[in-house]
Design a protein around this motif. Structure first.
Motif, PDB file in Angstrom:
ATOM      1  N   LYS B  46       0.854  -1.324   0.052  1.00 34.01           N
ATOM      2  CA  LYS B  46      -0.009  -0.035  -0.037  1.00 34.01           C
ATOM      3  C   LYS B  46       0.727   1.240   0.075  1.00 34.01           C
ATOM      4  N   THR B  47       1.877   1.262   0.770  1.00 35.19           N
ATOM      5  CA  THR B  47       2.660   2.493   0.835  1.00 35.19           C
ATOM      6  C   THR B  47       3.473   2.729  -0.095  1.00 35.19           C
ATOM      7  N   VAL B  48       4.095   1.874  -0.740  1.00 42.33           N
ATOM      8  CA  VAL B  48       4.855   1.985  -1.882  1.00 42.33           C
ATOM      9  C   VAL B  48       3.824   2.469  -3.012  1.00 42.33           C
ATOM     10  N   LEU B  74       6.158   5.583  10.544  1.00 41.63           N
ATOM     11  CA  LEU B  74       7.174   5.166   9.552  1.00 41.63           C
ATOM     12  C   LEU B  74       6.578   5.569   8.219  1.00 41.63           C
ATOM     13  N   ASP B  75       5.294   4.887   7.834  1.00 38.85           N
ATOM     14  CA  ASP B  75       4.734   5.240   6.553  1.00 38.85           C
ATOM     15  C   ASP B  75       4.567   6.628   6.168  1.00 38.85           C
ATOM     16  N   ALA B  76       4.086   7.242   7.299  1.00 34.24           N
ATOM     17  CA  ALA B  76       3.706   8.714   6.944  1.00 34.24           C
ATOM     18  C   ALA B  76       4.862   9.507   6.718  1.00 34.24           C
ATOM     19  N   VAL B 123      -6.891   6.830   1.523  1.00 32.50           N
ATOM     20  CA  VAL B 123      -6.732   6.344   3.007  1.00 32.50           C
ATOM     21  C   VAL B 123      -6.056   5.173   3.029  1.00 32.50           C
ATOM     22  N   GLU B 124      -4.839   5.081   3.830  1.00 33.65           N
ATOM     23  CA  GLU B 124      -4.243   3.783   3.935  1.00 33.65           C
ATOM     24  C   GLU B 124      -4.797   3.243   5.273  1.00 33.65           C
ATOM     25  N   ASN B 125      -5.338   2.047   5.017  1.00 38.63           N
ATOM     26  CA  ASN B 125      -5.815   1.554   6.083  1.00 38.63           C
ATOM     27  C   ASN B 125      -4.940   0.555   6.742  1.00 38.63           C
TER      28      ASN B 125
HETATM   29 MG   LIG Z   1       2.066   0.678   4.741  1.00 33.74          MG
END
Ligand SMILES: [Mg+2]
Ligand SMILES: Nc1nc2c(ncn2[C@@H]2O[C@H](COP(=O)(O)OP(=O)(O)OP(=O)(O)O)[C@@H](O)[C@H]2O)c(=O)[nH]1
Ligand SMILES: [Zn+2]
Lengths: 130, 223
Positions: B46-48, B74-76, B123-125
């Motif tokens: 998701k993050t990538v 981290l992801d943010a 939105v990343e769940n």
């Molecule tokens: Mg992520």
């Protein structure tokens, strides 16, 4: 873990309902309807409910869960069928995809059994006399 | 005799969450924002995917991210490099976002950014195949990700998310040559419960297939 959240939602909803009632009531049983095509596992929900209601107004209340099977309707064959969760969702006769879910997505409080507090005190007195 | 009463209730357990989701969606609509809810198991990409999407579309549309990372930022932090508002939501030990948490994110968006100027909120769940599907957050469409390393049977075993998805991204397809995975079977397994879902096979690493995802995203934007 989601059973924790479902239980919170359940307690919240019951509290809300109680606050709309004029008489004081002792809840005895909560009847839930839980579809098989939801993320809720009845056994985990029962366990979470028991743990989360300890020392609250719902302590000792029985949670009764009615399992509702997943039933879909095939428009090509014009009949209902029970998809095999985990294995196959398409129509067993014509292989059409599952499009029309008729039951199995339910997640609701169906009804609540309760006694009014005066009543139960009265009952206890009577039981002592008998 | 003990007298009991019975009251019919007929109330959905997710009623409060659903109301909150509708409320969030009304805010988005008022600002002309399209909101997408990205869901997958942990690590499906998701993050990538968000990084690639922000990089590719930042000249075309104005975006913001609501980031449901479980415990860290981290992801943010990875996403802030793209100069878009990134609103982290600490979900604590909850295994999914709910509409109340996202309402908090919307509040931040409203007070610290300019929501009227934003076209798309992604939105990343929380990484989880089971619960996020039951908790709507106010999205206009649900995007599910499934990486090729997870196995063809996952849609059959965790059907609710795949059945509800409007779009499915089969991710990490650059890894297919190293695996015994049958993409057709993944697609068939999803289609047998969700014939209308848009399916794109992508690799964020090689960028294969991403252009179709971007095109789909742009068709969803309201303004
Ligand atoms: Mg992520
Ligand atoms: N080979 C390959 N690896 C990828 C691809 N996309 C993501 N990855 C890797 O997969 C791992 C997880 O990616 P993330 O984007 O962090 O996944 P996520 O879904 O955001 O994970 P959580 O937020 O923890 O649930 C990282 O090591 C990525 O580099 C891809 O297209 N190809
Ligand atoms: Zn049929």
């Amino acid at each position: 873990m989601h059973e924790t959240d479902m239980t919170k939602a359940l307690i919240f909803t019951v509290k809300d309902w109680l606050s709309t009632q004029s008489e004081k009531q002792q809840i005895e049983k909560i009847h839930l309807v839980v579809g098989q095509f939801t993320c809720v596992e009845p056994a985990s929900l029962k366990f979470a409910f028991e743990v989360q209601t300890r020392n609250t107004f719902l302590e000792g209340v029985e949670l009764i869960i009615k399992d509702i099977p997943l039933i879909a309707f095939c428009h090509l064959c014009q009949h209902e069928y029970k998809p095999q969760i985990g294995l196959q969702y398409s129509c067993p006769d014509c292989n059409s995809p599952m499009e029309d879910i008729r039951s199995g997505r339910e997640l609701k409080i169906d009804h609540i059994e309760y006694s009014t507090i005066e009543e139960s005190a009265h009952d206890k007195l009577r039981a002592l006399k008998d | 005799m003990h007298q009991t009463f019975d009251a019919a209730i007929e109330l959905n357990l997710l009623h409060a969450n659903q109301d909150g989701a509708d409320h969030n969606r009304a805010h988005f609509d008022q600002w002309g924002i399209t909101c997408l809810n990205l869901m997958s198991s942990p690590g499906a990409g998701k993050t990538v995917l968000l990084e690639k999407t922000l990089a590719a579309l930042q000249d075309k549309i104005s975006m913001a991210v609501i980031e449901g990372d479980m415990t860290t930022e981290l992801d943010a932090d990875r996403l802030r490099q793209y100069n878009v508002p990134v609103i982290p939501i600490n979900t604590g030990r909850s295994c999914h976002l709910d509409s109340k948490m996202v309402a908090g994110g919307i509040h931040t968006l409203q007070h610290q950014h300019h929501p009227e100027a934003i076209d798309l909120v992604l939105v990343e769940n929380v990484g989880n195949l089971v619960c996020p599907a039951e908790f709507e957050v106010g999205e206009h469409a649900k995007v599910a990700l499934l990486s090729v390393t997870e196995g063809e049977d996952k849609p059959l075993k965790y059907p609710v998310m795949f059945q509800e998805a409007d779009c499915l991204l089969i991710t990490k397809i650059d890894l297919v040559p190293y695996l015994d995975v049958d993409l057709e079977r993944i697609i068939n397994n999803v289609r047998q419960m969700n014939p209308k879902v848009e399916i794109f096979s992508v690799s964020a690493k090689t960028e294969q297939g991403l252009d179709l995802w971007f095109d789909w995203l742009l068709t969803k934007v309201q303004k």
